[in-house]
Structure formats: structure tokens, C-alpha cells
Design a protein around this motif. Structure first.
Motif, short mmCIF file in Angstrom:
data_model
loop_
_atom_site.label_atom_id
_atom_site.label_comp_id
_atom_site.label_asym_id
_atom_site.label_seq_id
_atom_site.Cartn_x
_atom_site.Cartn_y
_atom_site.Cartn_z
N PRO A 198 0.80 -1.23 0.00
CA PRO A 198 0.00 0.00 0.00
C PRO A 198 0.83 1.28 0.00
CG PRO A 198 -0.89 -1.59 1.56
CD PRO A 198 0.42 -2.12 1.11
N SER A 199 1.93 1.30 0.76
CA SER A 199 2.75 2.51 0.79
C SER A 199 3.41 2.76 -0.56
CB SER A 199 3.82 2.38 1.88
OG SER A 199 4.64 1.25 1.67
N THR A 200 3.84 1.69 -1.25
CA THR A 200 4.43 1.85 -2.58
C THR A 200 3.39 2.36 -3.59
OG1 THR A 200 5.96 0.05 -2.09
CG2 THR A 200 5.71 0.68 -4.39
N LEU A 201 2.17 1.85 -3.50
CA LEU A 201 1.11 2.31 -4.40
C LEU A 201 0.75 3.77 -4.13
CD1 LEU A 201 -1.24 -0.81 -4.48
CD2 LEU A 201 0.41 -0.07 -6.21
N LEU A 202 0.81 4.19 -2.89
CA LEU A 202 0.54 5.60 -2.59
C LEU A 202 1.61 6.50 -3.20
CD1 LEU A 202 -0.68 5.49 1.13
CD2 LEU A 202 -2.02 6.08 -0.88
N VAL A 203 2.85 6.06 -3.18
CA VAL A 203 3.92 6.85 -3.81
C VAL A 203 3.68 6.95 -5.31
CG1 VAL A 203 6.39 6.95 -4.27
CG2 VAL A 203 5.59 6.26 -2.02
N MET A 204 3.30 5.85 -5.93
CA MET A 204 3.04 5.87 -7.37
C MET A 204 1.81 6.71 -7.69
SD MET A 204 3.85 1.84 -8.15
CE MET A 204 3.56 2.01 -9.91
N LEU A 205 0.84 6.73 -6.78
CA LEU A 205 -0.34 7.57 -6.99
C LEU A 205 0.02 9.05 -6.95
CD1 LEU A 205 -3.42 7.79 -7.31
CD2 LEU A 205 -3.61 7.67 -4.82
N SER A 206 0.97 9.43 -6.12
CA SER A 206 1.38 10.83 -6.07
C SER A 206 2.04 11.28 -7.35
CB SER A 206 2.32 11.05 -4.88
OG SER A 206 3.54 10.35 -5.07
N TRP A 207 2.60 10.34 -8.13
CA TRP A 207 3.23 10.71 -9.41
C TRP A 207 2.21 11.02 -10.49
CZ3 TRP A 207 6.92 5.88 -9.29
CH2 TRP A 207 7.84 6.05 -8.24
N VAL A 208 0.95 10.68 -10.30
CA VAL A 208 -0.07 10.96 -11.31
C VAL A 208 -0.21 12.45 -11.53
CG1 VAL A 208 -2.52 10.66 -11.86
CG2 VAL A 208 -1.25 8.80 -10.79
N SER A 209 0.05 13.24 -10.49
CA SER A 209 -0.09 14.69 -10.60
C SER A 209 0.89 15.30 -11.59
CB SER A 209 0.10 15.34 -9.23
OG SER A 209 1.40 15.09 -8.73
N PHE A 210 1.99 14.61 -11.92
CA PHE A 210 2.96 15.15 -12.88
C PHE A 210 2.38 15.20 -14.28
CE2 PHE A 210 6.34 13.06 -9.97
CZ PHE A 210 6.22 14.11 -9.07
N TRP A 211 1.37 14.38 -14.57
CA TRP A 211 0.74 14.36 -15.89
C TRP A 211 -0.47 15.30 -15.98
CZ3 TRP A 211 3.73 10.39 -14.33
CH2 TRP A 211 4.57 9.80 -15.27
N ILE A 212 -0.78 15.99 -14.92
CA ILE A 212 -1.88 16.95 -14.91
C ILE A 212 -1.29 18.34 -15.09
CG2 ILE A 212 -3.82 17.86 -13.59
CD1 ILE A 212 -3.94 15.24 -12.10
N THR A 213 -1.96 19.18 -15.87
CA THR A 213 -1.44 20.51 -16.17
C THR A 213 -1.37 21.37 -14.91
OG1 THR A 213 -3.67 21.29 -16.67
CG2 THR A 213 -2.37 20.41 -18.50
N LEU A 214 -0.51 22.38 -14.99
CA LEU A 214 -0.32 23.27 -13.84
C LEU A 214 -1.56 24.10 -13.54
CD1 LEU A 214 3.31 24.54 -14.59
CD2 LEU A 214 2.61 22.87 -12.87
N ASP A 215 -2.41 24.31 -14.53
CA ASP A 215 -3.61 25.13 -14.30
C ASP A 215 -4.67 24.39 -13.50
OD1 ASP A 215 -2.38 27.07 -15.79
OD2 ASP A 215 -3.30 26.39 -17.69
N SER A 216 -4.59 23.06 -13.43
CA SER A 216 -5.59 22.28 -12.68
C SER A 216 -5.20 22.23 -11.20
CB SER A 216 -5.70 20.87 -13.25
OG SER A 216 -6.02 20.89 -14.62
N VAL A 217 -5.40 23.36 -10.54
CA VAL A 217 -5.00 23.48 -9.13
C VAL A 217 -5.80 22.55 -8.22
CG1 VAL A 217 -4.71 25.09 -7.21
CG2 VAL A 217 -4.24 25.84 -9.55
N PRO A 218 -7.13 22.48 -8.31
CA PRO A 218 -7.87 21.58 -7.39
C PRO A 218 -7.50 20.12 -7.55
CG PRO A 218 -9.35 23.17 -8.41
CD PRO A 218 -8.06 23.27 -9.14
#
Length: 388
Positions: A198-218
Motif C-alpha cells: 500500500p505505501s508503494t502504491l501511494l507513492v506511485m499515486l502521487s506521481w499521477v499529478s505530474f501528468w496533470i497541467t499546472l492550471d488544474s490546481v484543485p
């Protein structure tokens, strides 16, 4: 008088760990069949038969004063009657068997928890008779212990065990001691499924934000905060099983700390990228408004420079340079202004190295660097705790 432990059968070890926060002391509870054998020449009789005597006759016989070293709580089973056996042989040998449940302390090193291997002991010693009066021996060495091979525990696996004969020196003399030592290896599969995955999957989940544009603040903020809170809950849950030993750093704490650092770093990365993007956008608007004013000023400066140069050419022949007309204050002011300009230029260059020219590159580099450094951290972590 010689005392031989003929059979020391481990029935079960209850891995209900009781914690002692003063030391790394964990208790284990074991139910054993303790069989003692000794020879009393006063009880020799003719024949080759053996007799099983009533357990109440033990008060009329001599029995060794054996006790369990380090025992916190022990009791003899008495359902439906006292679980004791006395058997008398024709050569005066007595077999005395007991069914005992005891709770014994075991010093454990939890620095590699949950990939640890613990060594525990079960020690028997004479209470009042020293080595001049009684000698303890294992009748068949390691084969005197039975039932340990069939032992099944939820968290541990018995790696190996062996028997020892030792002596302990007290103020009243030297006393014989029998030692049964066994090694327990913790089953790490449960902790891998419960904590590591679970802790490893949470780290990988945090990397999803790198593929979201900077304008998508929420969206990016929600992912960052959610992963941080989930990781905090997971860390608290992993410590609840050994709550009183939290003052010691364990292997699982190190891994959870690494995962939390990467998750928190992903949240900080977005804050840096978004701040740089907003600063760049704010710097563009005044530059567009002042560009027209700069062009007008440059035209006026060029016209003034042409006029002054023309006047200097006309009056150049009538000017005589003399040392009396030179003003030293003007020269010093000019040098100070030049020094200030040089320092300002250098400061702008230094700050330019730390400013992010293109904020979108932050996400681009993070897509590569975060997984790379996380893989390296995992390699060092598992290599250290598994092989060192």
C-alpha cells in the motif's frame, strides 16, 4: 545424583506478544511436557517391571528442585487431576513428567522488524542444589526436544534449535543449567501485503499529478493532500502493533519514512512549479505595457546624443583641458555608481541560475527523477536489511 531430562516436548508457543517498554523484551508463552529422570538406589527392587505410581506419592519421594529461569508466570495443569506422572523402574530409576504452561521473557532486537530473526531461550536450573550435589544433562542431546518441527505460528517460523549445558555462578555457589535455544524468523509476507505494497502504491499515486497541467490546481492539490493523509494513517497503523517500542527506529519505519518523503516531495514540486508559472505570467504583463514607453525613451535619448555629439565637435577646438577644472567628487560618485551596477548585474546573474525559466520542465524532469530515485532507494533498502 544425576538428573537427566529425557524428553522436553514443546506443545505450543503462543505468539501473543506482550510488550515491555523498558527494554526490547517480548514475552512468549509455551506449554511443555517436562520429563525428568534420575536414579535413587534406595528404590531398587527385584524384577524387570516398572510401576506407575499415584501422583500424590510425589510428596514422599525426593524430587529435583528444578525451576524455569526468567519465568514470569507458570502453572501446572490440573484438569481433571494434576497432570503429573511418576514411574518407578526396578533399578531405582524414576521418571517424573509434568505438563506446564509458562510465560518467559525473551530479549529481542527489533531494528530489522519485520525482517528480523530472534533468538530466545528456555532455561532450567537447580534452585538449591549446586553442582556438587546434582548434575543436569540432556539424555539425547538435541533429540531430547520433540514437537518443535511440527510447530506452526502465525508470525514466526522456527529456523533451528539446539540444546546446551551450562553453569551459573551465584553468591551461594555454582549451579547447573540446561538451555534450550531456538531461532524464530518472522514471516514478512503479511507485512508486505499489509504495509509495503500500500505505501508503494501511494507513492506511485502521487506521481499521477505530474501528468496533470499546472492550471488544474484543485486536481493536483487534492491528489497531493490525499496521498499525504493516507500515508500518515498507514504509518500510525503500522506503529499500533508495537506501540510501546516506538522510541526505537525499525526497518518498517525507515521504509514508511522514505515513502512519506517522496509523497511530500511531489506536493512540494507542484507548489514550486505553480509559483514559478504564476511569477512568469505576472512578469509578462508589465513588460508589454512598458515596451512602448521604452521605445519612446530610446528615441529621445538617441536625438539628445546626436545633438550633444554635434555640439562637442563644434566647440572642441576652443576647449583647453586643465587640472583645475577636474572635480574629484564627480569622479568618486561615478566609480561608486559603476560598482553598484556591477554588483547588481552579478546578483541578477546569480538569481537567474535559481529561477525557473520554463515551469513546465519541472513536471517533465519529475516524471523521470522521482521514479528513478525511488527505485534506487528501494534497492539500497532491501539490500541492506536482507543481506547485512
Amino acid at each position: 545424583i544425576y538428573l537427566d531430562l529425557s524428553s522436553y516436548t514443546i506443545l505450543q508457543i503462543i505468539d501473543q506478544i506482550k510488550q515491555d517498554f523498558i527494554l526490547h523484551r517480548l514475552d512468549y508463552t509455551a506449554t511443555i511436557y517436562l520429563r525428568q529422570r534420575w536414579t535413587d538406589p534406595r528404590l531398587v527392587f527385584h524384577g524387570n517391571k516398572s510401576f506407575t505410581l499415584d501422583a500424590r506419592l510425589v510428596e514422599l519421594l525426593w524430587v529435583p528442585d528444578t525451576y524455569i529461569v526468567g519465568s514470569k508466570k507458570s502453572y501446572l495443569h490440573d484438569v481433571t487431576v494434576g497432570n503429573r506422572l511418576i514411574r518407578l523402574f526396578s533399578n531405582g530409576t524414576i521418571l517424573y513428567a509434568l505438563r506446564i504452561t509458562t510465560t518467559v521473557a525473551c530479549n529481542m532486537d527489533l531494528s530489522k522488524y519485520p525482517m528480523d530473526t530472534q533468538t530466545c531461550r528456555l532455561q532450567l536450573e537447580s534452585w538449591g542444589y549446586d553442582e556438587n550435589d546434582i548434575i543436569f544433562t540432556w539424555l539425547r542431546g538435541n533429540d531430547s526436544v520433540h514437537g518443535i518441527e511440527k510447530l506452526r505460528l502465525s508470525q514466526y517460523t522456527v529456523e533451528r534449535y539446539y540444546t546446551l549445558v551450562s553453569k551459573t555462578q551465584q553468591e551461594t555457589g555454582s549451579y547447573p543449567r540446561l538451555i534450550f535455544q531456538f531461532e524464530l524468523r518472522r514471516n514478512v509476507l503479511y507485512f508486505i501485503l499489509e504495509t509495503y505494497v500500500p505505501s508503494t502504491l501511494l507513492v506511485m499515486l502521487s506521481w499521477v499529478s505530474f501528468w496533470i497541467t499546472l492550471d488544474s490546481v484543485p486536481a493536483r492539490t487534492c491528489i497531493g493532500v490525499t496521498t499525504v493523509l493516507s500515508m500518515t494513517t498507514l504509518m500510525i497503523g503500522s506503529r499500533s502493533s508495537l506501540s510501546k517500542t516506538n522510541c526505537f527506529i525499525k526497518a518498517i519505519d525507515v521504509y514508511l519514512g522514505i515513502c512519506f518523503s517522496f509523497i511530500f516531495g511531489a506536493l512540494v514540486e507542484y507548489a514550486v512549479a505553480h509559483y514559478s508559472s504564476s511569477q512568469k505570467c505576472a512578469a509578462k504583463t508589465p513588460q508589454e505595457g512598458s515596451s512602448k514607453e521604452l521605445t519612446k525613451d530610446m528615441e529621445e535619448v538617441n536625438i539628445a546624443n546626436i545633438l550633444t555629439s554635434y555640439r562637442q565637435k563644434i566647440s572642441f577646438t576652443s576647449i583647453e583641458i586643465s587640472s583645475d577644472n577636474v572635480n574629484c567628487n564627480d569622479l568618486t560618485m561615478k566609480t561608486h555608481e559603476k560598482i553598484k551596477r556591477v554588483l547588481r548585474n552579478k546578483m541578477h546573474r546569480i538569481t537567474g541560475y535559481f529561477t525557473i525559466q520554463n515551469p513546465s520542465n519541472v513536471d517533465h524532469y519529475s516524471k523521470l527523477l522521482f521514479p528513478l530515485f525511488f527505485m534506487l532507494a528501494n534497492m539500497f533498502y532491501w539490500a541492506y536489511y536482507l543481506y547485512f
